[in-house]
Every structure is written in structure tokens, then in C-alpha cells.
Design an enzyme around this catalytic site. Structure first.
Site, PDB file in Angstrom:
ATOM      1  N   ASP A 214       0.806  -1.229   0.000  1.00 49.91           N
ATOM      2  CA  ASP A 214       0.000   0.000   0.000  1.00 49.91           C
ATOM      3  C   ASP A 214       0.837   1.277   0.000  1.00 49.91           C
ATOM      4  OD1 ASP A 214      -2.206  -1.679   0.135  1.00 49.91           O
ATOM      5  OD2 ASP A 214      -2.240  -1.650   2.315  1.00 49.91           O
TER       6      ASP A 214
ATOM      7  N   LYS B  34       1.739   2.224  -5.038  1.00 52.25           N
ATOM      8  CA  LYS B  34       2.251   1.673  -6.304  1.00 52.25           C
ATOM      9  C   LYS B  34       1.288   1.957  -7.450  1.00 52.25           C
ATOM     10  CE  LYS B  34       2.395  -2.411  -4.407  1.00 52.25           C
ATOM     11  NZ  LYS B  34       2.088  -2.051  -3.011  1.00 52.25           N
TER      12      LYS B  34
ATOM     13  N   GLY C 248      -4.551  -4.290  -3.802  1.00 47.58           N
ATOM     14  CA  GLY C 248      -5.530  -3.243  -4.095  1.00 47.58           C
ATOM     15  C   GLY C 248      -4.735  -2.015  -4.482  1.00 47.58           C
ATOM     16  N   HIS C 249      -4.707  -1.688  -5.762  1.00 51.91           N
ATOM     17  CA  HIS C 249      -3.885  -0.585  -6.261  1.00 51.91           C
ATOM     18  C   HIS C 249      -4.800   0.547  -6.712  1.00 51.91           C
ATOM     19  CE1 HIS C 249      -0.345  -3.550  -7.175  1.00 51.91           C
ATOM     20  NE2 HIS C 249      -0.705  -3.523  -5.913  1.00 51.91           N
TER      21      HIS C 249
ATOM     22  N   GLN D  20       2.000  -6.057  -3.256  1.00 52.21           N
ATOM     23  CA  GLN D  20       2.427  -6.143  -1.866  1.00 52.21           C
ATOM     24  C   GLN D  20       3.720  -5.322  -1.691  1.00 52.21           C
ATOM     25  OE1 GLN D  20       1.394  -9.473  -3.433  1.00 52.21           O
ATOM     26  NE2 GLN D  20      -0.519  -8.538  -2.835  1.00 52.21           N
TER      27      GLN D  20
HETATM   28  P1  GDP Z   1      -0.775   0.328  -3.502  1.00 50.69           P
HETATM   29  O1  GDP Z   1      -1.330  -0.958  -3.012  1.00 50.69           O
HETATM   30  O2  GDP Z   1       0.688   0.440  -3.268  1.00 50.69           O
HETATM   31  O3  GDP Z   1      -1.143   0.632  -4.926  1.00 50.69           O
HETATM   32  O4  GDP Z   1      -1.437   1.471  -2.613  1.00 50.69           O
HETATM   33  P2  GDP Z   1      -3.004   1.592  -2.226  1.00 50.69           P
HETATM   34  O5  GDP Z   1      -3.762   2.072  -3.391  1.00 50.69           O
HETATM   35  O6  GDP Z   1      -3.474   0.351  -1.560  1.00 50.69           O
HETATM   36  O7  GDP Z   1      -2.926   2.658  -1.074  1.00 50.69           O
HETATM   37  C1  GDP Z   1      -2.361   3.911  -1.276  1.00 50.69           C
HETATM   38  C2  GDP Z   1      -3.409   4.969  -0.898  1.00 50.69           C
HETATM   39  O8  GDP Z   1      -2.787   6.217  -0.829  1.00 50.69           O
HETATM   40  C3  GDP Z   1      -4.504   5.089  -1.927  1.00 50.69           C
HETATM   41  O9  GDP Z   1      -5.690   5.474  -1.284  1.00 50.69           O
HETATM   42  C4  GDP Z   1      -3.991   6.210  -2.829  1.00 50.69           C
HETATM   43  O10 GDP Z   1      -5.044   6.891  -3.490  1.00 50.69           O
HETATM   44  C5  GDP Z   1      -3.339   7.088  -1.817  1.00 50.69           C
HETATM   45  N1  GDP Z   1      -2.195   7.885  -2.268  1.00 50.69           N
HETATM   46  C6  GDP Z   1      -1.232   7.600  -3.180  1.00 50.69           C
HETATM   47  N2  GDP Z   1      -0.303   8.575  -3.215  1.00 50.69           N
HETATM   48  C7  GDP Z   1      -0.695   9.493  -2.300  1.00 50.69           C
HETATM   49  C8  GDP Z   1      -0.132  10.731  -1.852  1.00 50.69           C
HETATM   50  O11 GDP Z   1       0.924  11.171  -2.266  1.00 50.69           O
HETATM   51  N3  GDP Z   1      -0.841  11.398  -0.877  1.00 50.69           N
HETATM   52  C9  GDP Z   1      -2.015  10.936  -0.369  1.00 50.69           C
HETATM   53  N4  GDP Z   1      -2.620  11.662   0.564  1.00 50.69           N
HETATM   54  N5  GDP Z   1      -2.543   9.775  -0.759  1.00 50.69           N
HETATM   55  C10 GDP Z   1      -1.887   9.064  -1.707  1.00 50.69           C
HETATM   56  P1  IMO Z   2      -0.880  -4.208  -2.243  1.00 48.67           P
HETATM   57  O1  IMO Z   2      -0.450  -4.770  -3.565  1.00 48.67           O
HETATM   58  C1  IMO Z   2      -0.982  -4.608   2.101  1.00 48.67           C
HETATM   59  C2  IMO Z   2      -0.958  -8.691   3.714  1.00 48.67           C
HETATM   60  C3  IMO Z   2      -2.210  -9.144   4.437  1.00 48.67           C
HETATM   61  C4  IMO Z   2      -1.596 -10.110   5.434  1.00 48.67           C
HETATM   62  C5  IMO Z   2      -0.483 -10.775   4.625  1.00 48.67           C
HETATM   63  C6  IMO Z   2      -0.869 -12.107   4.014  1.00 48.67           C
HETATM   64  O2  IMO Z   2      -2.182  -3.497  -2.280  1.00 48.67           O
HETATM   65  O3  IMO Z   2       0.216  -3.449  -1.610  1.00 48.67           O
HETATM   66  P2  IMO Z   2      -2.438 -12.813   1.983  1.00 48.67           P
HETATM   67  O4  IMO Z   2      -3.901 -12.584   1.747  1.00 48.67           O
HETATM   68  O5  IMO Z   2      -1.555 -12.257   0.923  1.00 48.67           O
HETATM   69  O6  IMO Z   2      -2.116 -14.243   2.303  1.00 48.67           O
HETATM   70  O7  IMO Z   2      -2.112 -11.997   3.342  1.00 48.67           O
HETATM   71  O8  IMO Z   2      -0.162  -9.869   3.598  1.00 48.67           O
HETATM   72  N1  IMO Z   2      -1.191  -8.181   2.333  1.00 48.67           N
HETATM   73  C7  IMO Z   2      -1.152  -6.883   2.005  1.00 48.67           C
HETATM   74  N2  IMO Z   2      -0.991  -5.786   2.768  1.00 48.67           N
HETATM   75  N3  IMO Z   2      -1.087  -4.486   0.767  1.00 48.67           N
HETATM   76  C8  IMO Z   2      -1.216  -5.583  -0.014  1.00 48.67           C
HETATM   77  O9  IMO Z   2      -1.190  -5.519  -1.361  1.00 48.67           O
HETATM   78  C9  IMO Z   2      -1.291  -6.848   0.597  1.00 48.67           C
HETATM   79  N4  IMO Z   2      -1.438  -8.115   0.147  1.00 48.67           N
HETATM   80  C10 IMO Z   2      -1.356  -8.906   1.209  1.00 48.67           C
HETATM   81  O10 IMO Z   2      -2.844  -8.065   5.074  1.00 48.67           O
HETATM   82  O11 IMO Z   2      -0.993  -9.403   6.478  1.00 48.67           O
HETATM   83 MG    MG Z   3      -2.871  -1.640  -1.796  1.00 52.87          MG
END
Ligand code: GDP
Ligand code: IMO
Ligand code: MG
Length: 432
Positions: free
Chosen positions: A13, A16, A40-41, A224
Site C-alpha cells: 500500500d 504503487k 488493491g492498487h 504487496q
Molecule cells: P498500492 O497498493 O501500493 O497501490 O497502494 P493503495 O492504493 O493500496 O494505497 C495507497 C493509498 O494512498 C490510496 O488510497 C492512494 O489513493 C493514496 N495515495 C497515493 N499517493 C498518495 C499521496 O501522495 N498522498 C495521499 N494523501 N494519498 C496518496
Molecule cells: P498491495 O499490492 C498490504 C498482507 C495481508 C496479510 C499478509 C498475508 O495493495 O500493496 P495474503 O492474503 O496475501 O495471504 O495476506 O499480507 N497483504 C497486504 N498488505 N497491501 C497488499 O497488497 C497486501 N497483500 C497482502 O494483510 O498481512
Molecule cells: Mg494496496
């Protein structure tokens, strides 16, 4: 020719999705190589929000091929739902998406077992996303997994599914006391799903090697984070795949020596979802404040993310492992308003102080961070468009992190929207 990897540096998270989307405008191919719909991207384009789980982050760009590589575990129902959801929003997904026939399939029994095993673990649970990821990878390694292309051949599928179910149903029934799986229903549903996806199914490795030969630009999308990696992460509190750049070759069929750049995304602080050690975690009011400021709730499960300050040890360890050339620093805006900002620079362990991430993760639960405090800033920085327009203290904070990581900050992100980012002080315009 140019092929750039973008991985997560922390526990997932990191942002990415946003970064991949912004670079994908210049890419010919975007390829995922690991994980599944545990990811979840998030991509935000002018208030429109897209959360991608299996589909790579170049899908919003015309002319970009998005490959789901062979290293993924794919829930076909979830994939179809994602395709339909994006198609309904006007995105020509099927033109832009390809699925490697060698990717493993997540069946309902994998999800079922994921839940049952987590319940059985009780207090020792991992806090998985419940998507069946671990059980599907376990079957792959045990050689009882079923690949996407296997389902396309009725006879092969029948044979494999019967063999798999004989074992799964026995475990589900006899160990967990639950109803066994229904073979006919599963067979029919999976066959229909695979037939629907047939036009997208390719030899992904060949696609990438050909693209490279033709001088096309390939972006590898990590899922991840490096600290959740099966081998490098905080085992057993990890996911079941290779999340760092070392996962790319195996997870796609692209030769490792052809990769030209290794880049990673990191937040300007730290988050983690699920269980497991998190040395710089903040509890109480400070943790809550960071969670609310960053809206830190999981993009896949909606769970509140645990929040803490930047962990220099863990990040430097992940930077070393990935042979990093540069980082993208996200969520800097979230730190506005904190009087001081902490950075974990070392750990106090029962054996003494360490300034390098310990290889022995089991002791991590007991470590205490050694903090350094940096002065914060009060300004809202979400509209800042260049490094020099950042408050001095924000610039100093970034310089401190850059020096500690030993690689340039290529881009600074100050908000979730595609356009809210700018070049780092030592960043290069061209990342290929
Ligand atoms: P990922 O799994 O690495 O793609 O990240 P996620 O989408 O799960 O979580 C990142 C969260 O931060 C999302 O809600 C994005 O919309 C948000 N986000 C990304 N870059 C920024 C930033 O520079 N500032 C803020 N406030 N939110 C951001
Ligand atoms: P993105 O790509 C954050 C965490 C789960 C748990 C562990 C194992 O959005 O960054 P799993 O279901 O993979 O067997 O769970 O890994 N986890 C993540 N945490 N971002 C993710 O993906 C994750 N994918 C798995 O919360 O701790
Ligand atoms: Mg994510």
C-alpha cells in the site's frame, strides 16, 4: 529494451497504483508478476477512483498492453468481475489485457481453506486478505495446483480437478468438519470462466521477450511490499509470493539480466495491514492521527491500516535487497501539521542496539526503535508542483530520508491524484 521494475519497499500500500499509472503513459507493456487479488492498487484521475486488484496499472492508457504474468494466482471470477467493472466505465479492457496461461488458478476451495486455517490459527493468525492466496500458492508448490490453460482443455481439467478435490474435500470435511466441494458446479463454472477469458490467454514470457527484442518499454508492477516477501519479509507474517524484483524472472519468464532499472515506492511514513512485527508502529492518539490524515484503510478489505513512522532499517534493508536505483516518495502531504516527525534509525534488541535490519525476524516483536525527531511543517502541500516550493522542513525531511536510503528520490507525491507529484531534488526526468 528498457525495462523498469516498480516494487513496494514496505509492507504494501505504498501508492504503487498511482505511480505505475503515471509511468504507464510511456510504457508499451505493464506486467504484474506476483500475488493475486490480495492487492488493491488505487489510481485517481480527476476525482475518478479506480481500485485495481488483478489488472495491471497501465489499463487506463491507450496503447499499453497489460499482462497478468504466470507468477500470479488468479481468481477467475474476481478477474471477470474486475474486467466487467472497468468495461462498464468505458475502458476497453479486453483490447489491453492479456493473461498468461501458466498462471495458477484460485478456486473457491482455496478461499474456503484460507478462512478455515486463519480461524484455526486463532491468536497466531496472519491476518490474510482471505482471498485464497496462501492455499493456492501452497498447491502450486505441492504440484496439485491447476493452471489457467489447464481449464481450457476439458479432459485435462477434469482429471486435475478430480484429483485436487479428492484431497481438498477430505481436508475440508474431515479436518474442519465442513461440507465438501461440489465437483460438477465447480467444473461448469470454471470452464465457462476460462472460455470467456480464452481470447486474452497468451504465453506471457514470449510476449515480454518479443517486446524487449522490439525495443519496447516494459514496466514490471510489484504487488504487496518487499517486507511481505515470502523469503525476505517478516516470516511467517508475509504473503506467499516473491514480491521484490527477484520475483520478476520467475513470475513472468523475462530474463533477470535484461532488467534495466529497479525502482520502489515508499510512503513518507509506514503502514501495515494484518498481523506481524512493525517496529515503528504508533499506538494511541498519534497512530490514529496518522490513520485519519492518510485515510489509511485497506483498498482490498477496508481494514484499518496500522500506522507508524518511517523505518530506516527496514527500508534500507529492502533497498539493498532490490538493488534499488531510486525511490518514489508518496504521501508526504499526510505529514503536514505534525509538529515533529519521527524516523526509526535503529532498534534496541534484547542483545543490544542494532543499526541494520536483523535477519532473525522472530525477535522483531520485542525490539524498540531508536528515534530521531525531525521538525515538521504546518502548510498544506497538496498543490505544490515543485521541490523548491516545499516548506524548508519538508525539503530537509526528504533529504534526510534520501541520504539514509542511499538512493535518489525520483518523484515526490503530495496527493492521490495522478497529477499530484513532481521531480525529487536529485530525480531524473527519464526513468527508462
Ligand atoms: P498500492 O497498493 O501500493 O497501490 O497502494 P493503495 O492504493 O493500496 O494505497 C495507497 C493509498 O494512498 C490510496 O488510497 C492512494 O489513493 C493514496 N495515495 C497515493 N499517493 C498518495 C499521496 O501522495 N498522498 C495521499 N494523501 N494519498 C496518496
Ligand atoms: P498491495 O499490492 C498490504 C498482507 C495481508 C496479510 C499478509 C498475508 O495493495 O500493496 P495474503 O492474503 O496475501 O495471504 O495476506 O499480507 N497483504 C497486504 N498488505 N497491501 C497488499 O497488497 C497486501 N497483500 C497482502 O494483510 O498481512
Ligand atoms: Mg494496496
Amino acid at each position: 529494451m528498457p525495462s523498469t521494475a516498480i516494487v513496494g519497499l514496505q509492507w504494501g500500500d505504498e501508492g504503487k497504483g498511482k505511480i505505475i499509472d503515471s509511468l504507464a503513459a510511456q510504457a508499451d507493456v505493464v506486467a504484474r508478476y506476483a500475488g493475486g487479488n490480495n492487492a488493491g492498487h488505487t489510481v485517481i484521475v480527476q476525482d475518478e477512483k479506480f481500485v485495481l486488484h488483478l489488472i495491471p496499472g497501465g489499463i487506463l492508457h491507450d496503447g499499453t498492453i497489460n499482462l497478468i504474468g504466470r507468477g500470479l494466482v488468479v481468481d477467475l471470477g474476481a478477474l471477470i468481475e474486475e474486467i466487467d467493472g472497468l468495461s462498464a466505465r468505458g475502458i476497453p479492457v479486453e483490447e489491453r489485457l492479456r493473461l498468461d496461461g501458466s498462471a495458477q488458478v484460485i478456486f473457491p476451495y482455496h478461499r474456503h481453506v484460507d478462512g478455515l486455517v486463519e480461524k484455526w490459527r486463532g491468536k497466531g493468525r496472519i491476518g490474510t486478505t482471505g482471498r485464497g492466496i496462501g492455499p493456492a500458492y501452497a498447491d502450486k508448490v505441492a504440484r496439485t495446483g491447476i493452471r489457467v490453460a489447464d481449464i481450457l482443455d476439458e479432459k485435462v481439467f477434469e482429471q486435475r480437478l478430480l484429483a485436487a478435490l479428492a484431497e481438498k474435500s477430505a481436508v475440508i470435511e474431515k479436518v474442519y468438519g465442513q461440507a465438501p466441494e461440489n465437483y460438477e458446479e465447480l467444473f461448469e463454472t470454471s470452464r465457462a470462466q476460462a472460455e470467456r477469458l480464452r481470447p486474452l490467454i497468451v504465453d506471457g514470457g514470449a510476449l515480454l521477450r518479443d517486446a524487449s527484442q522490439e525495443g519496447k518499454r516494459i514496466l514490471f508492477e510489484g504487488a504487496q511490499g518487499s517486507m511481505l516477501d515470502l523469503d525476505a519479509g517478516t516470516y511467517p507474517y508475509v504473503t506467499s509470493s516473491w514480491t521484490g524484483i527477484w520475483g520478476i524472472a520467475g513470475g513472468t519468464g523475462f530474463p533477470p539480466n535484461r532488467l534495466s532499472r529497479s525502482l520502489a515506492v515508499t510512503k513518507a511514513y509506514c503502514t501495515r495491514v494484518g498481523e506481524g512485527p512493525f517496529p515503528t508502529e504508533l499506538f494511541g492518539e498519534m497512530g490514529e492521527r496518522l490513520r485519519e490524515a492518510g485515510n489509511e484503510y485497506g483498498a482490498t478489505t477496508g481494514r484499518p491500516r496500522r500506522c507508524g513512522w518511517f523505518d530506516m532499517l527496514a527500508s534500507r534493508y529492502a533497498a539493498e535487497l532490490n538493488g534499488l536505483d531510486g525511490v518514489f516518495m508518496t504521501n508526504l502531504d499526510v505529514l503536514s501539521g505534525f509538529e515533529t516527525i519521527g524516523v526509526g534509525m535503529g532498534y534496541k534488541t534484547p542483545q543490544g542496539e542494532v543499526s541494520r535490519f536483523p535477519a532473525e525476524f522472530s525477535s522483531l516483536e520485542q525490539v524498540e526503535p531508536i528515534w530521531i525527531e525531525m521538525p515538521g511543517w504546518s502548510e498544506d502541500i497538496t498543490s505544490v508542483q515543485s521541490y523548491s516550493d516545499l516548506p524548508e522542513t519538508a525539503q530537509d525531511y526528504l533529504r534526510f530520508l534520501e541520504k539514509g536510503l542511499g538512493v535518489p528520490i525520483e518523484r515526490v507525491s503530495v496527493g492521490p491524484d495522478r497529477c499530484q507529484s513532481f521531480l525529487g531534488e536529485n530525480g531524473q526526468e527519464n526513468l527508462w
